[in-house]
Design a protein around this motif. Structure first.
Motif, mmCIF file in Angstrom:
data_model
loop_
_atom_site.group_PDB
_atom_site.id
_atom_site.type_symbol
_atom_site.label_atom_id
_atom_site.label_comp_id
_atom_site.label_asym_id
_atom_site.label_seq_id
_atom_site.Cartn_x
_atom_site.Cartn_y
_atom_site.Cartn_z
ATOM 1 N N VAL A 181 0.939 -1.311 0.169
ATOM 2 C CA VAL A 181 0.145 0.104 -0.209
ATOM 3 C C VAL A 181 0.336 1.534 0.287
ATOM 4 N N LEU A 182 2.028 1.271 0.981
ATOM 5 C CA LEU A 182 2.330 2.615 0.953
ATOM 6 C C LEU A 182 3.550 2.201 -0.112
ATOM 7 N N PRO A 183 3.944 1.719 -0.377
ATOM 8 C CA PRO A 183 4.673 1.881 -1.891
ATOM 9 C C PRO A 183 4.306 2.678 -3.267
ATOM 10 N N VAL A 184 3.124 2.057 -3.208
ATOM 11 C CA VAL A 184 2.189 2.138 -4.100
ATOM 12 C C VAL A 184 1.734 3.403 -4.130
ATOM 13 N N LEU A 185 1.487 3.856 -3.147
ATOM 14 C CA LEU A 185 1.353 5.001 -2.641
ATOM 15 C C LEU A 185 2.172 6.037 -3.480
ATOM 16 N N THR A 186 3.694 6.079 -3.304
ATOM 17 C CA THR A 186 4.007 6.675 -3.016
ATOM 18 C C THR A 186 4.698 7.047 -4.472
ATOM 19 N N LEU A 187 4.769 6.144 -5.428
ATOM 20 C CA LEU A 187 4.646 6.312 -6.492
ATOM 21 C C LEU A 187 2.990 6.771 -7.366
ATOM 22 N N GLY A 188 2.014 6.045 -6.811
ATOM 23 C CA GLY A 188 0.933 6.242 -8.091
ATOM 24 C C GLY A 188 0.349 7.305 -7.919
ATOM 25 N N VAL A 189 0.427 7.834 -6.176
ATOM 26 C CA VAL A 189 -0.487 9.658 -6.180
ATOM 27 C C VAL A 189 0.350 10.686 -7.054
ATOM 28 N N PRO A 190 1.544 10.660 -6.191
ATOM 29 C CA PRO A 190 2.096 11.606 -7.313
ATOM 30 C C PRO A 190 2.139 11.638 -9.040
ATOM 31 N N ALA A 191 1.839 9.801 -8.936
ATOM 32 C CA ALA A 191 1.698 10.311 -11.167
ATOM 33 C C ALA A 191 0.066 10.299 -11.317
ATOM 34 N N THR A 192 -0.590 10.472 -10.145
ATOM 35 C CA THR A 192 -2.107 10.696 -11.291
ATOM 36 C C THR A 192 -2.009 12.671 -11.613
ATOM 37 N N ALA A 193 -1.201 12.801 -11.127
ATOM 38 C CA ALA A 193 -1.308 14.874 -11.105
ATOM 39 C C ALA A 193 -1.011 14.871 -12.827
ATOM 40 N N PRO A 194 0.089 14.117 -13.437
ATOM 41 C CA PRO A 194 -0.216 14.722 -15.244
ATOM 42 C C PRO A 194 -1.271 13.097 -15.866
ATOM 43 N N VAL A 195 -1.870 12.673 -15.355
ATOM 44 C CA VAL A 195 -3.411 12.074 -16.203
ATOM 45 C C VAL A 195 -4.359 13.220 -15.834
ATOM 46 N N ALA A 196 -4.387 13.414 -14.626
ATOM 47 C CA ALA A 196 -5.707 14.455 -14.118
ATOM 48 C C ALA A 196 -5.777 15.591 -15.690
#
Length: 312
Positions: A181-196
């Motif tokens: 959970v924590l490492p996936v969120l560490t990578l995935g949450v910042p990556a949400t920005a350009p996709v959004a």
């Protein structure tokens, strides 16, 4: 499709060759002696020279790379200089961890990014400006800082998830999920920005097209207009951004696996680089390079399928 595959093969071969050459040279130029690292500081110079000769480290650089390349073409990536374990075995045992991190991160980025982008495009106003602001913040915030914040909040102060370590899925599916959970969120949450951001721009562009006005004038339900027409036509640039995000995640796994002590390829690369374990570094670089090239091929194929202009 045949042209795409041919162009990919023509471009992939020199890229893979160039990356392996550059990695080999840079790893070799790192200060220090692998023989000294293996034997320790108390080893005599004669012992170090003998070990270098046994491992072939005393040969000229072009000869050493040529030997590695000849073996790699036959599927033999050599053995680790420090542990003696075949590099292919190390890569196989750790690849699942890295793929789990990247898969989870891209799922978070795709679902959250597309949802936020569509919502901001439909609502506009304050929400649209908020998405732009969050996108800029997400691009500016370093992953390691965000990971430390998550670790402090959800592993130290509120011990919900483990701070470090990895549990295989076969041992315990629940603990496997918790360890990711924590490492996936560490990578995935910042990556949400350009996709959004890209989703919002693409959907807004499609909403202003004439065909949307025609569909609405004919009484087509708004949900059908959005899901069957707008999102389908806006998908091509979104897929392109997702592909770029996946490529950047391969670099992010090195940080995440080091920060959360995950036994993946990124952590293996860091350990091998510090000990000048050239065969292991070469193996990790080769896997990452081939993975990136395959992702680029997949993006081009999907983009061609989504964009009729490219097919013609």
């Amino acid at each position: 499709m045949h042209r795409i595959l041919f162009r990919w093969l023509v471009g992939a071969v020199p890229v893979v060759f160039g990356v392996t050459v550059l990695t080999f040279v840079l790893t070799t130029l790192v200060p220090g002696d692998p023989g000294r690292t293996i034997l320790g500081a108390n080893a005599s110079p004669a012992q170090v020279r003998a070990l270098d000769a046994r491992l072939g480290l005393d040969h000229p650089l072009p000869v050493r790379y040529g030997d590695w390349l000849a073996d790699a073409v036959r599927g033999d990536l050599g053995s680790s200089l420090t542990s003696g374990v075949p590099v292919s075995d190390q890569l196989t045992s750790r690849l699942g961890v890295t793929l789990s991190l990247i898969g989870g991160a891209i799922l978070v980025a795709a679902v959250a990014g597309v949802a936020l982008g569509v919502l901001s495009a439909l609502r506009g106003g304050l929400l649209g400006r908020a998405v732009d602001g969050v996108a800029l913040i997400g691009l500016a915030v370093p992953n390691f800082w965000f990971g430390l914040v998550l670790m402090t909040a959800f592993a130290v102060r509120l011990p919900v998830f483990p701070a470090t370590g990895y549990v295989p899925f076969g041992d315990s599916p629940v603990q496997w999920f918790q360890s990711l959970v924590l490492p996936v969120l560490t990578l995935g949450v910042p990556a949400t920005a350009p996709v959004a951001k890209q989703t919002r721009d693409s959907v807004l562009t499609q909403l202003n097209r004439d065909y949307v006005r025609v569909l609405r004038a004919r009484g087509i339900p708004e949900r059908s207009v959005l899901l069957r027409h707008v999102l389908r036509n806006a998908a091509a640039p979104i897929v392109t951004v997702l592909g770029v995000v996946v490529v950047t995640l391969f670099g992010g796994t090195v940080l995440a696996e080091t920060l959360f002590v995950m036994p993946g390829l990124g952590g293996l690369a860091v350990t091998a680089a510090t000990t000048q374990d050239i065969p292991t570094v070469q193996g990790v670089a080769l896997v990452f390079t081939v993975a990136v090239m395959l992702i680029n091929l997949l993006i081009e194929v999907v983009y061609t399928m989504l964009n009729p202009k490219v097919r013609t």
